[in-house]
Design a protein around this motif. Structure first.
Motif, short mmCIF file in Angstrom:
data_model
loop_
_atom_site.label_atom_id
_atom_site.label_comp_id
_atom_site.label_asym_id
_atom_site.label_seq_id
_atom_site.Cartn_x
_atom_site.Cartn_y
_atom_site.Cartn_z
N UNK A 280 40.28 20.95 36.88
CA UNK A 280 40.92 22.20 37.29
C UNK A 280 40.41 23.35 36.43
N UNK A 281 40.31 23.12 35.12
CA UNK A 281 39.83 24.16 34.20
C UNK A 281 38.40 24.58 34.56
N UNK A 282 37.54 23.61 34.83
CA UNK A 282 36.15 23.92 35.20
C UNK A 282 36.10 24.67 36.52
N UNK A 283 36.93 24.25 37.46
CA UNK A 283 37.00 24.93 38.76
C UNK A 283 37.42 26.38 38.61
N UNK A 284 38.40 26.62 37.77
CA UNK A 284 38.87 27.99 37.53
C UNK A 284 37.79 28.83 36.85
N UNK A 285 37.03 28.22 35.93
CA UNK A 285 35.93 28.92 35.28
C UNK A 285 34.87 29.30 36.31
N UNK A 286 34.66 28.42 37.29
CA UNK A 286 33.69 28.69 38.37
C UNK A 286 34.20 29.80 39.28
N UNK A 287 35.51 29.80 39.55
CA UNK A 287 36.12 30.86 40.37
C UNK A 287 35.95 32.21 39.68
N UNK A 288 36.13 32.23 38.36
CA UNK A 288 35.91 33.47 37.60
C UNK A 288 34.49 33.97 37.81
N UNK A 289 33.54 33.03 37.76
CA UNK A 289 32.13 33.41 37.95
C UNK A 289 31.91 33.96 39.37
N UNK A 290 32.46 33.30 40.37
CA UNK A 290 32.31 33.75 41.75
C UNK A 290 32.86 35.16 41.93
N UNK A 291 33.97 35.44 41.23
CA UNK A 291 34.59 36.76 41.31
C UNK A 291 33.85 37.80 40.48
N UNK A 292 32.80 37.38 39.81
CA UNK A 292 32.02 38.30 39.00
C UNK A 292 32.62 38.61 37.65
N UNK A 293 33.52 37.72 37.19
CA UNK A 293 34.18 37.97 35.90
C UNK A 293 33.66 36.99 34.86
N UNK A 294 33.36 37.52 33.69
CA UNK A 294 32.88 36.70 32.58
C UNK A 294 33.67 37.06 31.32
N UNK A 295 34.31 36.07 30.72
CA UNK A 295 35.06 36.31 29.50
C UNK A 295 36.54 36.54 29.73
N UNK A 296 37.20 37.03 28.69
CA UNK A 296 38.65 37.24 28.73
C UNK A 296 39.02 38.48 29.53
N UNK A 297 40.25 38.48 30.02
CA UNK A 297 40.80 39.65 30.71
C UNK A 297 41.57 40.47 29.68
N UNK A 298 41.37 41.78 29.69
CA UNK A 298 42.07 42.62 28.72
C UNK A 298 42.47 43.94 29.36
N UNK A 299 43.58 44.48 28.90
CA UNK A 299 44.08 45.77 29.40
C UNK A 299 45.18 46.26 28.48
N UNK A 300 45.66 47.46 28.74
CA UNK A 300 46.82 47.97 28.00
C UNK A 300 48.08 47.32 28.55
N UNK A 301 49.16 47.43 27.82
CA UNK A 301 50.40 46.71 28.16
C UNK A 301 50.93 47.08 29.53
N UNK A 302 51.01 48.36 29.84
CA UNK A 302 51.66 48.82 31.07
C UNK A 302 50.72 48.92 32.27
N UNK A 303 49.45 48.67 32.05
CA UNK A 303 48.47 48.75 33.14
C UNK A 303 48.54 47.48 33.99
N UNK A 304 48.38 47.61 35.29
CA UNK A 304 48.32 46.43 36.18
C UNK A 304 46.87 46.13 36.51
N UNK A 305 46.46 44.88 36.29
CA UNK A 305 45.07 44.52 36.57
C UNK A 305 44.96 43.13 37.19
#
Length: 350
Positions: free
Chosen positions: A223-248
């Motif tokens: 499941x972890x590997x699959x989710x890492x692959x989904x991140x890649x498909x979505x064009x995302x690499x690395x951690x997700x980060x934002x300010x506290x009140x921002x929706x992302x």
């Protein structure tokens, strides 16, 4: 009771952390399956926090005393942080790097400001650990230790209540995300709390949970590997980060790391091994954490090294090996050299 599986887990966690901090040495500009691998390696802090939670129950719960607990953390973690930070900040100031630089990048960094004086910047560095790679972890960890009475109470709750709390905090973390540049210790405390509680929970019910470790590890890691692959498909690499009140949106990395941390636990419980090298890395893991940013920044500034701009896996792996090896050697050397009243654990946590 000593657990070889957790000892091995600690070694793997610190290796993952060092590898994720070494991307610029041949593993920065990646695509395809390499990006999936990076999504697996990145965020290894979650593994460390999971282990910390596990050990809080396994080691400290039965003899827990807040003052004694904090005294131990102060000596082994806070004091080394203060000493090494006090060495790093003047160096950053002298070379006019980071937020001391005239062209410092303040984009999305709400805590630091171009109007800050050198003194204000120094204080903010102490509070956030942003003067060196990875040092942001210590201000967060200090907060984690300070609220340990809450973790103690969590252990004494019913199993159903514990599961509900972990689930609720996980939902919060999924939408909260990590803070930008790991700059906000409070946000990081909230974000990583589910990993800590999950570690505590698994330690509490270890005997029951450890049944069928092989099947559980395979399922969770897939499941972890699959989710890492989904991140890649979505064009995302690395951690997700934002300010506290921002929706992302949803932080897939959080979900992936939760499956990975628990799946890795079951894997290492199913395949328990012992090697001198693994034990040495695990024993010096705190020291590796404190030392490896210094080794990395030194390598970065060596004039005779031409670091690759494109993907170069051999160069990357050799760099990771050298960083870990040098960190271990420095830790062992300081441990041998510093004796008596001045002990190495006050400087490097070992």
């Amino acid at each position: 009771m000593f657990l070889q599986s957790i000892h091995n887990y600690r070694a793997i966690a610190i290796i993952a952390i060092v590898m994720s901090h070494s991307y610029i040495y041949g593993f920065d500009d990646t695509a395809g399956y390499f990006s999936v691998i990076k999504n697996i390696l990145t965020g290894g802090t979650a593994l460390f926090v999971f282990i910390s939670g596990y050990m809080f129950h396994h080691i400290f719960y039965k003899r827990y005393q807040y003052k004694k607990f904090m005294k131990g953390k102060f000596e082994r973690i806070i004091v080394p942080y203060l000493i090494l930070t006090s060495l790093a900040i003047p160096l950053v100031y002298v070379i006019k790097s980071g937020f001391f630089a005239a062209d410092a990048d303040y984009y999305r960094v709400v805590f630091f400001s171009p109007d800050d004086s050198a003194f204000a910047t120094t204080i903010k560095y102490y509070l956030t650990g942003r003067m060196l790679t990875a040092y942001w972890y210590i201000p967060f960890a200090i907060l984690l230790f300070l609220v340990s009475p809450i973790h103690f109470k969590f252990i004494e709750l019913s199993r159903r209540t514990q599961m509900i709390i972990i689930a609720l905090f996980s939902v919060i973390s999924i939408f909260l995300h990590r803070s930008y540049e790991n700059i906000n210790p409070i946000q990081m405390l909230i974000y990583f709390t589910p990993f800590y509680l999950a570690g505590i929970y698994i330690s509490i019910y270890r005997e029951e949970i450890n049944k069928n470790c092989g099947i559980k590890s395979l399922s969770l890691l897939l499941v972890a590997i699959t989710l890492a692959f989904i991140q890649y498909i979505q064009g995302h690499e690395g951690s997700y980060s934002k300010s506290v009140l921002e929706y992302a949106g949803i932080d897939i990395m959080f979900i992936q790391k939760m499956f990975l941390s628990i799946g890795l636990y079951f894997l290492l419980e199913n395949f328990i091994f012992k090697t001198k090298l693994t034990d040495l890395i695990s024993d010096t893991s705190f020291a590796i954490f404190f030392i490896h940013p210094w080794v990395l920044t030194t390598i970065k500034r060596l004039p005779f090294l031409d670091h690759p701009e494109s993907t170069n896996i051999p160069y990357y792996l050799v760099t990771c090996f050298v960083v870990i090896a040098l960190s271990v050697l420095i830790a062992v050397a300081l441990n041998k050299l510093l004796t008596g009243k001045v002990k190495s654990r006050y400087i490097i946590g070992y």
